[in-house]
Design a protein around this motif. Sequence first.
Motif, PDB file in Angstrom:
ATOM      1  N   ARG A   1      59.535  38.273  11.694  1.00 51.47           N
ATOM      2  CA  ARG A   1      58.881  37.221  12.257  1.00 51.47           C
ATOM      3  C   ARG A   1      57.501  37.286  12.911  1.00 51.47           C
ATOM      4  N   PHE A   2      57.529  38.352  13.601  1.00 58.14           N
ATOM      5  CA  PHE A   2      56.284  38.748  14.152  1.00 58.14           C
ATOM      6  C   PHE A   2      55.568  40.125  13.628  1.00 58.14           C
ATOM      7  N   THR A   3      54.256  40.085  13.696  1.00 65.52           N
ATOM      8  CA  THR A   3      53.587  41.131  13.073  1.00 65.52           C
ATOM      9  C   THR A   3      52.485  41.541  14.217  1.00 65.52           C
ATOM     10  N   ILE A   4      52.608  42.997  14.468  1.00 62.85           N
ATOM     11  CA  ILE A   4      51.659  43.308  15.224  1.00 62.85           C
ATOM     12  C   ILE A   4      50.427  44.260  14.523  1.00 62.85           C
ATOM     13  N   SER A   5      49.077  43.994  14.846  1.00 60.49           N
ATOM     14  CA  SER A   5      48.188  44.574  14.344  1.00 60.49           C
ATOM     15  C   SER A   5      47.088  45.026  15.133  1.00 60.49           C
TER      16      SER A   5
ATOM     17  N   VAL B   1      44.153  44.137  19.954  1.00 57.42           N
ATOM     18  CA  VAL B   1      45.457  44.053  19.235  1.00 57.42           C
ATOM     19  C   VAL B   1      46.044  42.751  19.054  1.00 57.42           C
ATOM     20  N   TYR B   2      46.432  42.250  18.015  1.00 57.39           N
ATOM     21  CA  TYR B   2      47.016  41.118  17.629  1.00 57.39           C
ATOM     22  C   TYR B   2      48.448  40.944  17.576  1.00 57.39           C
ATOM     23  N   LEU B   3      49.039  39.726  17.659  1.00 60.68           N
ATOM     24  CA  LEU B   3      50.374  39.365  17.428  1.00 60.68           C
ATOM     25  C   LEU B   3      50.563  38.220  16.549  1.00 60.68           C
ATOM     26  N   GLN B   4      50.950  38.300  15.517  1.00 59.69           N
ATOM     27  CA  GLN B   4      50.986  37.136  14.612  1.00 59.69           C
ATOM     28  C   GLN B   4      52.326  36.850  14.655  1.00 59.69           C
ATOM     29  N   MET B   5      52.751  35.556  15.097  1.00 57.75           N
ATOM     30  CA  MET B   5      53.982  35.168  15.241  1.00 57.75           C
ATOM     31  C   MET B   5      54.363  33.712  14.345  1.00 57.75           C
ATOM     32  N   ASN B   6      55.483  34.014  13.602  1.00 53.59           N
ATOM     33  CA  ASN B   6      55.729  33.101  12.402  1.00 53.59           C
ATOM     34  C   ASN B   6      57.094  32.585  12.871  1.00 53.59           C
ATOM     35  N   SER B   7      57.484  31.591  12.450  1.00 53.73           N
ATOM     36  CA  SER B   7      58.819  30.996  12.383  1.00 53.73           C
ATOM     37  C   SER B   7      59.352  30.904  13.972  1.00 53.73           C
ATOM     38  N   LEU B   8      58.499  30.403  14.711  1.00 56.06           N
ATOM     39  CA  LEU B   8      58.792  30.603  16.441  1.00 56.06           C
ATOM     40  C   LEU B   8      60.151  29.810  16.630  1.00 56.06           C
ATOM     41  N   LYS B   9      60.664  30.088  17.679  1.00 61.94           N
ATOM     42  CA  LYS B   9      61.895  29.510  18.037  1.00 61.94           C
ATOM     43  C   LYS B   9      61.537  29.031  19.543  1.00 61.94           C
ATOM     44  N   PRO B  10      62.438  28.199  19.954  1.00 59.84           N
ATOM     45  CA  PRO B  10      62.406  27.772  21.607  1.00 59.84           C
ATOM     46  C   PRO B  10      62.392  28.987  22.413  1.00 59.84           C
ATOM     47  N   GLU B  11      63.363  29.900  22.146  1.00 61.93           N
ATOM     48  CA  GLU B  11      63.691  31.144  22.972  1.00 61.93           C
ATOM     49  C   GLU B  11      62.538  32.149  22.775  1.00 61.93           C
ATOM     50  N   ASP B  12      61.309  31.802  22.108  1.00 59.51           N
ATOM     51  CA  ASP B  12      60.374  32.641  22.096  1.00 59.51           C
ATOM     52  C   ASP B  12      59.593  32.250  23.138  1.00 59.51           C
ATOM     53  N   THR B  13      59.648  31.098  23.887  1.00 62.43           N
ATOM     54  CA  THR B  13      58.924  30.808  25.221  1.00 62.43           C
ATOM     55  C   THR B  13      58.701  31.469  26.198  1.00 62.43           C
TER      56      THR B  13
ATOM     57  N   PHE C   1      39.262  55.161  24.728  1.00 59.21           N
ATOM     58  CA  PHE C   1      39.153  56.235  23.916  1.00 59.21           C
ATOM     59  C   PHE C   1      40.677  56.814  23.840  1.00 59.21           C
ATOM     60  N   SER C   2      41.128  56.796  25.258  1.00 63.28           N
ATOM     61  CA  SER C   2      42.230  57.483  25.436  1.00 63.28           C
ATOM     62  C   SER C   2      43.468  56.809  25.365  1.00 63.28           C
ATOM     63  N   VAL C   3      43.542  55.332  24.998  1.00 62.60           N
ATOM     64  CA  VAL C   3      44.503  54.772  24.482  1.00 62.60           C
ATOM     65  C   VAL C   3      45.578  55.269  23.676  1.00 62.60           C
ATOM     66  N   SER C   4      46.916  55.444  23.732  1.00 64.07           N
ATOM     67  CA  SER C   4      47.652  56.061  22.807  1.00 64.07           C
ATOM     68  C   SER C   4      48.643  55.005  22.157  1.00 64.07           C
ATOM     69  N   ARG C   5      48.841  53.706  22.904  1.00 61.84           N
ATOM     70  CA  ARG C   5      49.565  52.705  22.427  1.00 61.84           C
ATOM     71  C   ARG C   5      49.063  51.346  23.111  1.00 61.84           C
ATOM     72  N   LEU C   6      49.016  50.423  22.328  1.00 64.63           N
ATOM     73  CA  LEU C   6      48.853  49.010  22.335  1.00 64.63           C
ATOM     74  C   LEU C   6      50.219  48.106  22.109  1.00 64.63           C
ATOM     75  N   GLY C   7      50.423  47.074  22.726  1.00 60.64           N
ATOM     76  CA  GLY C   7      51.368  46.358  22.383  1.00 60.64           C
ATOM     77  C   GLY C   7      51.356  44.777  23.227  1.00 60.64           C
ATOM     78  N   TRP C   8      52.648  44.214  22.975  1.00 56.58           N
ATOM     79  CA  TRP C   8      52.812  43.188  23.753  1.00 56.58           C
ATOM     80  C   TRP C   8      54.176  43.068  24.400  1.00 56.58           C
ATOM     81  N   TYR C   9      54.291  42.571  25.272  1.00 59.18           N
ATOM     82  CA  TYR C   9      55.629  42.228  26.156  1.00 59.18           C
ATOM     83  C   TYR C   9      55.587  40.639  26.667  1.00 59.18           C
TER      84      TYR C   9
END
Length: 114
Positions: free
Chosen positions: A66-70, A77-89, A29-37
């Motif tokens: 290319r990426f979409t967070i929802s 929290v979700y991360l849709q990753m499209n058009s992935l590249k080797p540098e996304d590894t 309930f106290s979360v103000s931000r979610l995300g991905w690193y």
Amino acid sequence: QVRLVESGGGLVQAGGSLRLSCAASGLIFSVSRLGWYRQVPGKQRELVATMATDGSTDYADSVKGRFTISSNAKIAVYLQMNSLKPEDTAVYYCYADSRSREYWGQGTQVTVSS
């Protein structure tokens, strides 16, 4: 305390897609931000995408378009990753900010082959 559990990583060919999921539990309930690193060996952890409770988002330049967070009402929290590249590894970590404290998941490996 906020607990975060990621899923959805794996191996994919360049140009492919993956969807990461992160389930949040505890004092969400106290979360103000979610995300991905993400982090690769020998480098600092870097922001991929975050979403605030008002729905505003922030993306790294390298993933814009290319990426979409929802999010699902702080529960996940979700991360849709499209058009992935080797540098996304990298190992991708779920992140939550709750009352100025940072919480992290255990990480999930994403490998993009060329």
